[in-house]
Design a protein around this motif. Sequence first.
Motif, PDB file in Angstrom:
ATOM      1  N   GLU A  67      31.122  39.361  46.913  1.00  0.00           N
ATOM      2  CA  GLU A  67      31.792  40.447  47.636  1.00  0.00           C
ATOM      3  C   GLU A  67      33.315  40.328  47.579  1.00  0.00           C
ATOM      4  N   SER A  68      33.832  39.232  47.067  1.00  0.00           N
ATOM      5  CA  SER A  68      35.282  39.061  46.957  1.00  0.00           C
ATOM      6  C   SER A  68      35.864  40.128  46.036  1.00  0.00           C
ATOM      7  N   ARG A  69      37.147  40.442  46.242  1.00  0.00           N
ATOM      8  CA  ARG A  69      37.824  41.410  45.389  1.00  0.00           C
ATOM      9  C   ARG A  69      39.197  40.875  45.018  1.00  0.00           C
ATOM     10  N   LEU A  70      39.268  40.307  43.849  1.00  0.00           N
ATOM     11  CA  LEU A  70      40.534  39.775  43.361  1.00  0.00           C
ATOM     12  C   LEU A  70      41.438  40.916  42.902  1.00  0.00           C
ATOM     13  N   SER A 121      34.523  43.500  38.767  1.00  0.00           N
ATOM     14  CA  SER A 121      34.709  44.010  40.125  1.00  0.00           C
ATOM     15  C   SER A 121      35.716  43.164  40.905  1.00  0.00           C
ATOM     16  N   GLY A 122      36.004  41.953  40.394  1.00  0.00           N
ATOM     17  CA  GLY A 122      36.865  41.031  41.121  1.00  0.00           C
ATOM     18  C   GLY A 122      36.098  40.078  42.003  1.00  0.00           C
ATOM     19  N   GLY A 123      34.779  40.153  41.969  1.00  0.00           N
ATOM     20  CA  GLY A 123      33.944  39.256  42.751  1.00  0.00           C
ATOM     21  C   GLY A 123      33.409  38.114  41.916  1.00  0.00           C
ATOM     22  N   ALA A 124      32.953  37.054  42.597  1.00  0.00           N
ATOM     23  CA  ALA A 124      32.361  35.914  41.902  1.00  0.00           C
ATOM     24  C   ALA A 124      31.009  36.307  41.314  1.00  0.00           C
ATOM     25  N   ASN A 125      30.681  35.720  40.191  1.00  0.00           N
ATOM     26  CA  ASN A 125      29.391  35.947  39.545  1.00  0.00           C
ATOM     27  C   ASN A 125      28.297  35.255  40.373  1.00  0.00           C
TER      28      ASN A 125
END
Length: 319
Positions: free
Chosen positions: A218-221, A240-244
């Motif tokens: 759910e993270s967004r880099l 998406s900027g989230g972790a795999n």
Amino acid sequence: MGIGTWAMGGPFFSGEKWVLPKGTPIGYGSAKDSVSIRALHCALECGAKLIDTADAYGAGHCERVIGKAIKGRRDQVFLATKFGNVIDEERKELIGQKWSERYISDACEASLRRLQTDVIDLYQLHISDLPIDAAQGVAETLEKLRGEGKIRSFGWSTDDPERVRSWSAIDGAVVAQFNMNVFQPAPQMLKICDANDLTALIRLPLAMGLLSGKYTPESRLPADDIRSAGPDWQRYFLKSGGANQEWTERLEAIREILTSGGRTLVQGALGWIWAQSERAVPIPGIRNEEQARENLGAMEFGPLSRDQVTEIDALLERS
């Protein structure tokens, strides 16, 4: 243990003739120079000796930051940088790759100026897939620079065992820099380093930050972070900027082992690397003093045990 500085370069991008599509972010997003300098000073005070950088990081900016940070402290630092990517400092772009004798000599002089030093301790070829025949000419140029006293030693940043082996008999070649972490073992590379008395300089030891445990699906880099750009070799984060999630689930499976004995996840991940080989020198990246202290704190714990490594292999279903 050394310190990686990729994130200190700030945002930079692929130019028209570089290996990724124009405009692709290659940095880790924004960085404040004053924070970076304090982080480097903290790392040195906590026991780091080696600072690894590249002229490519921030398209020259990272070397300039390091030059300011080590002024008056040069004797405390083993200074490593890289070459091979042509930079446009004004546009913050990488605009090609070169490896001619003239280019290498000019790039070395430019790095010396930005780093505010008379000599580079370790100068590394930064083109991982350069053909071996071409790399022999590069090695000859690096030997000349060593003879002139501008560099003390050299190495190749590549994940290919045959390329490392091709330089193994050259006097000044002392290092192979390659990717390795608890998710991405590199036994062949370590074997070649052992056979040829080379230091293994380990990049991405924390899987681009995933092994810190700070990132979730759910993270967004930020959009200017390479981890949001999705190059083929970058497996740990999504566009998406989230972790795999595949990798966050694997991290959860081994969390208890990595955090044994009071370690943080980061310190356990670094301990796994030391358990692989006495030649392995991880260079985790830092942005601030807190990260510097945590990373260097791993030295108090040392390597994981052989039993712990075996248990991790079983949990990750590796033979």
